[in-house]
Motif scaffolding. Sequence first.
Motif, PDB file in Angstrom:
ATOM      1  N   THR A   1       1.013  -1.153  -0.066  1.00 56.34           N
ATOM      2  CA  THR A   1       0.234  -0.241  -0.123  1.00 56.34           C
ATOM      3  C   THR A   1       0.687   1.735   0.011  1.00 56.34           C
ATOM      4  O   THR A   1       0.303   2.471   0.178  1.00 56.34           O
ATOM      5  CB  THR A   1      -1.195   0.176   0.695  1.00 56.34           C
TER       6      THR A   1
ATOM      7  N   ALA B   1      -4.872   4.243   0.706  1.00 61.94           N
ATOM      8  CA  ALA B   1      -4.310   3.467   1.050  1.00 61.94           C
ATOM      9  C   ALA B   1      -3.947   2.461   2.530  1.00 61.94           C
ATOM     10  O   ALA B   1      -2.396   3.046   2.419  1.00 61.94           O
ATOM     11  CB  ALA B   1      -3.994   1.684  -0.233  1.00 61.94           C
TER      12      ALA B   1
ATOM     13  N   GLN C   1      -3.878  -1.172   3.956  1.00 59.44           N
ATOM     14  CA  GLN C   1      -3.196  -2.735   5.186  1.00 59.44           C
ATOM     15  C   GLN C   1      -3.680  -3.859   3.206  1.00 59.44           C
ATOM     16  O   GLN C   1      -5.675  -3.110   2.692  1.00 59.44           O
ATOM     17  CB  GLN C   1      -3.745  -2.621   6.283  1.00 59.44           C
ATOM     18  N   VAL C   2      -3.213  -4.229   2.928  1.00 57.31           N
ATOM     19  CA  VAL C   2      -3.399  -5.138   2.155  1.00 57.31           C
ATOM     20  C   VAL C   2      -4.090  -6.362   3.009  1.00 57.31           C
ATOM     21  O   VAL C   2      -3.636  -6.649   3.609  1.00 57.31           O
ATOM     22  CB  VAL C   2      -2.618  -5.810   1.225  1.00 57.31           C
TER      23      VAL C   2
ATOM     24  N   THR D   1      -4.084 -10.447  -1.355  1.00 58.48           N
ATOM     25  CA  THR D   1      -3.466 -11.197  -2.728  1.00 58.48           C
ATOM     26  C   THR D   1      -3.763 -11.924  -3.589  1.00 58.48           C
ATOM     27  O   THR D   1      -2.941 -12.718  -2.747  1.00 58.48           O
ATOM     28  CB  THR D   1      -2.518  -9.551  -2.718  1.00 58.48           C
TER      29      THR D   1
ATOM     30  N   THR E   1      -6.301  -7.407  -5.507  1.00 59.31           N
ATOM     31  CA  THR E   1      -5.862  -7.103  -4.111  1.00 59.31           C
ATOM     32  C   THR E   1      -7.260  -6.215  -3.377  1.00 59.31           C
ATOM     33  O   THR E   1      -7.920  -5.509  -3.187  1.00 59.31           O
ATOM     34  CB  THR E   1      -4.851  -6.077  -4.342  1.00 59.31           C
TER      35      THR E   1
ATOM     36  N   PHE F   1      -7.830  -4.575   0.230  1.00 60.14           N
ATOM     37  CA  PHE F   1      -7.363  -3.435   1.079  1.00 60.14           C
ATOM     38  C   PHE F   1      -8.309  -2.182   1.698  1.00 60.14           C
ATOM     39  O   PHE F   1      -9.139  -2.916   1.893  1.00 60.14           O
ATOM     40  CB  PHE F   1      -5.955  -2.881   0.041  1.00 60.14           C
TER      41      PHE F   1
END
Length: 377
Positions: A217, A244, A246-247, A250, A257, A259
């Motif tokens: 991110t 952004a 946090q992922v 993915t 992805t 997020f």
Amino acid sequence: MRKPLQLLTALALALPMTSFVPATTTSTPAQAQAPQAAQSQEIGTEEALSVRVGGKSPSTVIDRPGSGYVKIHFTDLRILPGDVLTVSNPDGTEKYTYNRDLKTSLTATPDSSGFWAMSITGSRAVVSVTNPLSRVRIDKITRGYTEAEMSSQPSVQSICGTNDYKDAVCYQSSNPTEFGRTKSVAKLLRNGSSLCTAWRVGPNNRLLTNNHCFTSTAGIEVWFNYQCPTCGGTTSAPTTKVLAAQVLKTNAGLDYTLFTVNNFAAISSFGYLELDARVPAVGEEMYVIGHPAGKLKKLSLRDNNNGGGYCIVRAVRVNGSSSQSDISYMCDTEGGSSGSPVLSRRTHKVIGLHHFGGCPNQGVRIDLVAAQISSLL
């Protein structure tokens, strides 16, 4: 194996500055035409600078005529207690402030030498400090390409015949349901120089885009309401930008992805889209919402290949990044459309995650994505 689109990058210019700087329809596994590339696109370039702000020069203006945005990096930070560093457009309608604790702003992207501020829409950014003892230095910026530079960029050939997409607002009266789904879709600015599309999925702090758009991110801006208030307009309505955060998950094989963002409260009013976790029918009417070539939000609803009627699902279980993972269609897209939601006109829910161009264009089947992310929504 498909090769990613190789995009030309404009030569960064170091400009001296003072305080003012001027297809076939089948439901069986399809041997569809290979899409040309994933649809992200370069839309800007980085420039090295050395401009100090503070002392006798408490304010400076970064001006890049013709650019659609300016994003500034600061180093040599000395912001005194109680003081703020302000980055804004000239009339102050878009403004971000930073103090000694950068994390409290929710709009700073720190790195090893300083931080990137949130981008400013338009060609001019005003930087100032209030305490004359505070000091910062601008060591680089990214700025959007001018129209002439954008026109020279290679683009995935995904306008399938006549370009039928229109400003989202053009359908406000004729197709109010489709238009109503557009507000949940946002433009992604990646590291200040390239773009994709993303969208809110479900009522919580969850957004979806493509895995090939990002997996980390850092440096990812999310722009909501970047769209014309009038059909055929050239300027955006007021835009809400968040970073952004946090992922959550993915996957390269399904090219998604999932997020979260900082300051979710700022975008909660834009609503959300729902997933339609099924394999759509061949011939089902559908549409795509996104930011092709970084443009103001477009709704791709009509298809001249279908006699000017609505876009339709041309094939399902088409080979994508994984075997039989995609659906295909002739809705018009361009570089930057990656991550756009593909919606059914029957349910007005998401049936695909657009990721490849090439006419036919392709989106990942959302039933496959939903199987992996539903527990996280």
